[in-house]
Write an enzyme that holds these catalytic residues in place. Structure first.
Site, PDB file in Angstrom:
ATOM      1  N   LYS A 212       0.720  -1.093   0.214  1.00 54.81           N
ATOM      2  CA  LYS A 212       0.041  -0.091   0.234  1.00 54.81           C
ATOM      3  C   LYS A 212       0.927   1.334  -0.020  1.00 54.81           C
ATOM      4  CE  LYS A 212      -3.513   2.328   2.608  1.00 54.81           C
ATOM      5  NZ  LYS A 212      -4.501   2.083   3.588  1.00 54.81           N
ATOM      6  N   LYS A 265      -2.443  -1.887  -3.896  1.00 57.31           N
ATOM      7  CA  LYS A 265      -3.033  -0.817  -3.889  1.00 57.31           C
ATOM      8  C   LYS A 265      -2.205   0.302  -3.992  1.00 57.31           C
ATOM      9  CE  LYS A 265      -5.873   1.702  -0.606  1.00 57.31           C
ATOM     10  NZ  LYS A 265      -6.247   2.152   0.629  1.00 57.31           N
TER      11      LYS A 265
HETATM   12  C1  PBG Z   1      -8.002   3.017   5.222  1.00 57.00           C
HETATM   13  C2  PBG Z   1      -8.006   2.808   3.920  1.00 57.00           C
HETATM   14  C3  PBG Z   1      -7.955   4.035   3.034  1.00 57.00           C
HETATM   15  C4  PBG Z   1      -8.243   3.207   1.778  1.00 57.00           C
HETATM   16  C5  PBG Z   1      -8.688   1.896   1.881  1.00 57.00           C
HETATM   17  N1  PBG Z   1      -8.582   1.618   3.373  1.00 57.00           N
HETATM   18  C6  PBG Z   1      -7.449   5.230   3.154  1.00 57.00           C
HETATM   19  C7  PBG Z   1      -6.121   5.674   3.330  1.00 57.00           C
HETATM   20  O1  PBG Z   1      -5.200   4.625   3.705  1.00 57.00           O
HETATM   21  O2  PBG Z   1      -5.790   6.796   3.458  1.00 57.00           O
HETATM   22  C8  PBG Z   1      -8.395   4.275   0.323  1.00 57.00           C
HETATM   23  C9  PBG Z   1      -9.391   3.386  -0.466  1.00 57.00           C
HETATM   24  C10 PBG Z   1      -9.784   4.388  -1.708  1.00 57.00           C
HETATM   25  O3  PBG Z   1      -9.074   5.438  -2.090  1.00 57.00           O
HETATM   26  O4  PBG Z   1     -10.504   3.958  -2.469  1.00 57.00           O
HETATM   27  N2  PBG Z   1      -6.587   3.207   5.944  1.00 57.00           N
END
Ligand code: PBG
Length: 343
Positions: A212, A265
């Site tokens: 991520k 992601k």
């Molecule tokens: C929680 C989370 C996020 C997303 C998924 N889980 C936000 C972040 O990490 O800031 C983002 C998903 C999206 O942008 O569609 N931490």
């Protein structure tokens, strides 16, 4: 049998061979031919739709930066899950907007919390789809970071592990089929695995947000989930988008800690990592087409700058071509409906 390479007629004659010209266009002549030789097919059952759950009853609030998406009260979230199941969509992943926030993100792990309520309602419907819990604290903490803070203002890693583990157990208890830790806290998969096992949820799989990046493409999500950090940013725990080898180390560790599915992601900016993960690990690989990836296509489509249906289909197909077997996408319902039309 041995193959005599020299004597074997080449399947790829050189361009200079006038007698056997390469004609790749032969297989592109008609829609039926193209369908016959298509390498990558997407199916509704591989798609997962995110749902934003907010307090209330019969409450539906559209999300400005994500056309067609809305925050739903638990009753409407259950209705939406039923509609998605009817379209053949494979799963839903739930995010919560709690009644109240505090420094520890207490409502994330409350048995009567907002997503726990929604999971119980969806479970009662016995739908043929998989329910997934996003396991994180940023929507629940008043400071908007993904775990409790240390005195210096950074996220306290080991305090976060305790909170994430407690949260995952309540999600599983409420009926989540899979928990998906997304906080990028070191050791989160191992801590959650141990807590689930201790609580009797040894059969609950973990979909690890293994790779991520600290991405600009999460912008619309933070509006949707009201989870923008009150100060600073997430670069102290999410990965630098410049790093790919580090992403593979993250995945390696999550596998070692017991992850059942690896998630990459954002998705299109991470196609290289999806492909690398597919080669290196024999676990299911998931891709998350995040809010900004969705919003870009939706906005350009609204302006008539591109064909939204074709662009969305192409983007998700590319993720699958790269190696994803599961795609989390805000376009899941649309894609499922389009696929049904094409049949
Ligand atoms: C929680 C989370 C996020 C997303 C998924 N889980 C936000 C972040 O990490 O800031 C983002 C998903 C999206 O942008 O569609 N931490």
């Amino acid at each position: 049998m041995t193959l005599d390479i020299e004597a074997r007629p080449s399947s790829l004659p050189s361009a200079a061979s006038a007698s056997l010209p390469v004609r790749l266009r032969r297989l592109r002549r008609t829609p039926a031919l193209r369908a016959l030789v298509r390498e990558t097919r997407i199916q509704p059952s591989m798609l997962v739709a995110p749902l934003f759950v907010q307090p209330g009853v019969q409450q539906r609030d559209p999300i400005g930066s994500m056309p067609g998406q809305a925050r739903l009260s638990p009753d409407l979230a259950a209705d939406e899950a039923a509609r998605l199941a009817g379209l053949g969509v494979g799963g839903v992943i739930l995010f919560g907007l709690p009644e109240s926030k505090d420094p520890l993100g207490s409502e994330a792990s409350a048995d009567d919390g907002i997503v726990q309520d929604a999971f119980r309602r969806i479970r009662a419907l016995e739908l043929p789809l998989v329910t997934i819990a996003d396991t994180c604290l940023c929507e629940y903490t008043d400071h908007g970071h993904c775990g409790p803070l240390a005195p210096d203002g950074s996220v306290d890693n080991d305090a976060a592990l305790v909170r994430l583990a407690e949260t995952a157990v309540t999600q599983a208890r409420a009926g989540a089929d899979i928990v998906a830790p997304s906080a990028m806290i070191d050791g989160q998969v191992g801590a959650i695995r141990a807590a689930l096992d201790r609580a009797g949820f040894g059969q609950t799989p973990i979909m690890a947000y293994a790779s991520k990046h600290a991405s600009a493409f999460y912008g619309p999500f933070r509006e949707a989930a009201d989870s923008a950090p009150a100060f600073g940013d997430r670069r102290g725990y999410q990965m630098d988008p410049a790093n790919g080898r580090e992403a593979l180390r993250e995945m390696e560790l999550d596998v070692a800690e017991g992850a059942d599915v690896l998630l990459v992601k954002p998705a299109l900016p991470g196609l290289d990592l999806i492909a690398a993960a597919r080669q290196r690990f024999d676990l299911p690989i998931a891709a998350y087409q995040v809010s900004g990836e969705f919003a870009m296509i939706a906005a350009a489509s609204e302006r008539g700058w591109l064909d939204g249906r074709r662009a969305m289909t192409e983007a998700v197909t590319a993720m699958v071509r790269a190696g994803a077997g599961i795609v989390i996408t805000y376009a899941a319902a649309d894609l499922a409906a389009w696929l049904r039309e094409e049949r």
